[in-house]
Design a protein around this motif. Structure first.
Motif, mmCIF file in Angstrom:
data_model
loop_
_atom_site.group_PDB
_atom_site.id
_atom_site.type_symbol
_atom_site.label_atom_id
_atom_site.label_comp_id
_atom_site.label_asym_id
_atom_site.label_seq_id
_atom_site.Cartn_x
_atom_site.Cartn_y
_atom_site.Cartn_z
ATOM 1 N N ALA A 1 0.831 -1.204 0.000
ATOM 2 C CA ALA A 1 0.000 0.000 0.000
ATOM 3 C C ALA A 1 0.865 1.253 0.000
ATOM 4 N N THR A 2 1.949 1.239 0.760
ATOM 5 C CA THR A 2 2.863 2.382 0.796
ATOM 6 C C THR A 2 3.512 2.592 -0.570
ATOM 7 N N LEU A 3 3.891 1.511 -1.237
ATOM 8 C CA LEU A 3 4.478 1.617 -2.573
ATOM 9 C C LEU A 3 3.493 2.263 -3.549
ATOM 10 N N VAL A 4 2.261 1.798 -3.557
ATOM 11 C CA VAL A 4 1.260 2.357 -4.473
ATOM 12 C C VAL A 4 1.068 3.843 -4.192
ATOM 13 N N ARG A 5 0.933 4.195 -2.929
ATOM 14 C CA ARG A 5 0.758 5.601 -2.547
ATOM 15 C C ARG A 5 1.940 6.436 -3.030
ATOM 16 N N THR A 6 3.146 5.911 -2.864
ATOM 17 C CA THR A 6 4.349 6.638 -3.239
ATOM 18 C C THR A 6 4.434 6.845 -4.752
ATOM 19 N N VAL A 7 4.115 5.812 -5.519
ATOM 20 C CA VAL A 7 4.141 5.931 -6.979
ATOM 21 C C VAL A 7 3.132 6.988 -7.440
ATOM 22 N N VAL A 8 1.958 6.972 -6.850
ATOM 23 C CA VAL A 8 0.952 7.979 -7.205
ATOM 24 C C VAL A 8 1.481 9.374 -6.907
ATOM 25 N N ILE A 9 2.106 9.547 -5.762
ATOM 26 C CA ILE A 9 2.620 10.866 -5.384
ATOM 27 C C ILE A 9 3.742 11.302 -6.325
ATOM 28 N N VAL A 10 4.608 10.378 -6.726
ATOM 29 C CA VAL A 10 5.680 10.722 -7.663
ATOM 30 C C VAL A 10 5.085 11.238 -8.971
ATOM 31 N N PHE A 11 4.095 10.517 -9.505
ATOM 32 C CA PHE A 11 3.468 10.961 -10.749
ATOM 33 C C PHE A 11 2.713 12.281 -10.565
ATOM 34 N N PHE A 12 1.989 12.400 -9.481
ATOM 35 C CA PHE A 12 1.224 13.614 -9.220
ATOM 36 C C PHE A 12 2.145 14.820 -9.070
ATOM 37 N N ALA A 13 3.190 14.691 -8.256
ATOM 38 C CA ALA A 13 4.113 15.807 -8.027
ATOM 39 C C ALA A 13 4.866 16.156 -9.306
ATOM 40 N N SER A 14 5.254 15.141 -10.076
ATOM 41 C CA SER A 14 5.956 15.391 -11.339
ATOM 42 C C SER A 14 5.063 16.157 -12.310
ATOM 43 N N ALA A 15 3.817 15.738 -12.417
ATOM 44 C CA ALA A 15 2.876 16.425 -13.308
ATOM 45 C C ALA A 15 2.643 17.862 -12.845
ATOM 46 N N LEU A 16 2.539 18.071 -11.543
ATOM 47 C CA LEU A 16 2.321 19.406 -11.004
ATOM 48 C C LEU A 16 3.500 20.331 -11.301
ATOM 49 N N VAL A 17 4.711 19.831 -11.074
ATOM 50 C CA VAL A 17 5.911 20.633 -11.336
ATOM 51 C C VAL A 17 6.027 20.939 -12.829
ATOM 52 N N ALA A 18 5.743 19.952 -13.675
ATOM 53 C CA ALA A 18 5.788 20.178 -15.123
ATOM 54 C C ALA A 18 4.723 21.188 -15.548
ATOM 55 N N ALA A 19 3.520 21.044 -15.024
ATOM 56 C CA ALA A 19 2.410 21.925 -15.416
ATOM 57 C C ALA A 19 2.638 23.368 -14.974
ATOM 58 N N THR A 20 3.324 23.563 -13.869
ATOM 59 C CA THR A 20 3.566 24.923 -13.374
ATOM 60 C C THR A 20 4.872 25.515 -13.897
ATOM 61 N N GLY A 21 5.598 24.732 -14.688
ATOM 62 C CA GLY A 21 6.849 25.224 -15.263
ATOM 63 C C GLY A 21 7.961 25.406 -14.255
ATOM 64 N N GLU A 22 7.943 24.645 -13.177
ATOM 65 C CA GLU A 22 8.936 24.811 -12.108
ATOM 66 C C GLU A 22 10.112 23.842 -12.204
ATOM 67 N N VAL A 23 10.175 23.054 -13.271
ATOM 68 C CA VAL A 23 11.233 22.052 -13.400
ATOM 69 C C VAL A 23 12.616 22.694 -13.336
ATOM 70 N N HIS A 24 12.770 23.870 -13.909
ATOM 71 C CA HIS A 24 14.079 24.537 -13.939
ATOM 72 C C HIS A 24 14.623 24.847 -12.544
ATOM 73 N N HIS A 25 13.762 24.872 -11.541
ATOM 74 C CA HIS A 25 14.220 25.168 -10.175
ATOM 75 C C HIS A 25 15.055 24.040 -9.581
ATOM 76 N N VAL A 26 14.931 22.849 -10.134
ATOM 77 C CA VAL A 26 15.710 21.714 -9.623
ATOM 78 C C VAL A 26 17.203 22.019 -9.716
ATOM 79 N N LYS A 27 17.611 22.705 -10.783
ATOM 80 C CA LYS A 27 19.037 23.041 -10.982
ATOM 81 C C LYS A 27 19.557 23.998 -9.916
ATOM 82 N N SER A 28 18.677 24.757 -9.293
ATOM 83 C CA SER A 28 19.129 25.749 -8.324
ATOM 84 C C SER A 28 19.234 25.199 -6.901
#
Length: 149
Positions: free
Chosen positions: A33-60
């Motif tokens: 159950a923890t694995l499933v929850r974590t995978v969902v969060i990874v996809f959700f957070a990745s989509a959110l960061v991509a949608a808001t254009g914040e990916v470039h902040h990772v470099k900083s």
């Protein structure tokens, strides 16, 4: 929205999380159950960061940022493993209040590590949270039964 609004939404969704997690963990091992929850969060957070254009902040991110965020991620993962194991074996009405002792722990760490101000009413509030958590536990209720019946 200010930080209080964000915090209230966080509490709302954390409460919903407890209910859905209890339902979801009922027929599978808590680690799965923890694995499933974590995978969902990874996809959700990745989509959110991509949608808001914040990916470039990772470099900083600095080395200190990485250490703190990776440490936070590990602490979150460990917390979730124990939380799901607790939900698998116990009632939401017992697990959720004990889990919320994290507030008192976080506040204490804020005082000690970050040197945040300690206010008397904040300490009273933290004490009331601890008392409230204790009062939700059936073993404490049983021992106090004679006082309130």
């Amino acid at each position: 929205m200010n930080w209080i609004g964000y915090a209230l939404f966080s509490a709302l969704f954390a409460g919903l999380t407890a209910l859905l997690a209890k339902i979801g963990v009922s027929h599978v091992p808590s680690n799965v159950a923890t694995l499933v929850r974590t995978v969902v969060i990874v996809f959700f957070a990745s989509a959110l960061v991509a949608a808001t254009g914040e990916v470039h902040h990772v470099k900083s991110l600095t080395g200190r940022d990485w250490v703190a965020l990776v440490g936070s991620g590990l602490a979150t993962g460990i917390s979730w493993l124990f939380y799901f194991a607790a939900l698998k074996n116990g009632p939401i009405s017992g697990v959720a209040p004990i889990d919320k002792l994290s507030f008192v722990i976080a506040m204490t760490l804020g005082f000690v590590v970050l040197k945040e101000p300690v206010r008397p009413l904040t300490l009273v509030g933290a004490g009331l949270i601890v008392v409230g958590v204790l009062l939700t536990l059936s073993s404490v209720q049983e021992s106090l039964k004679g006082l309130f019946s």
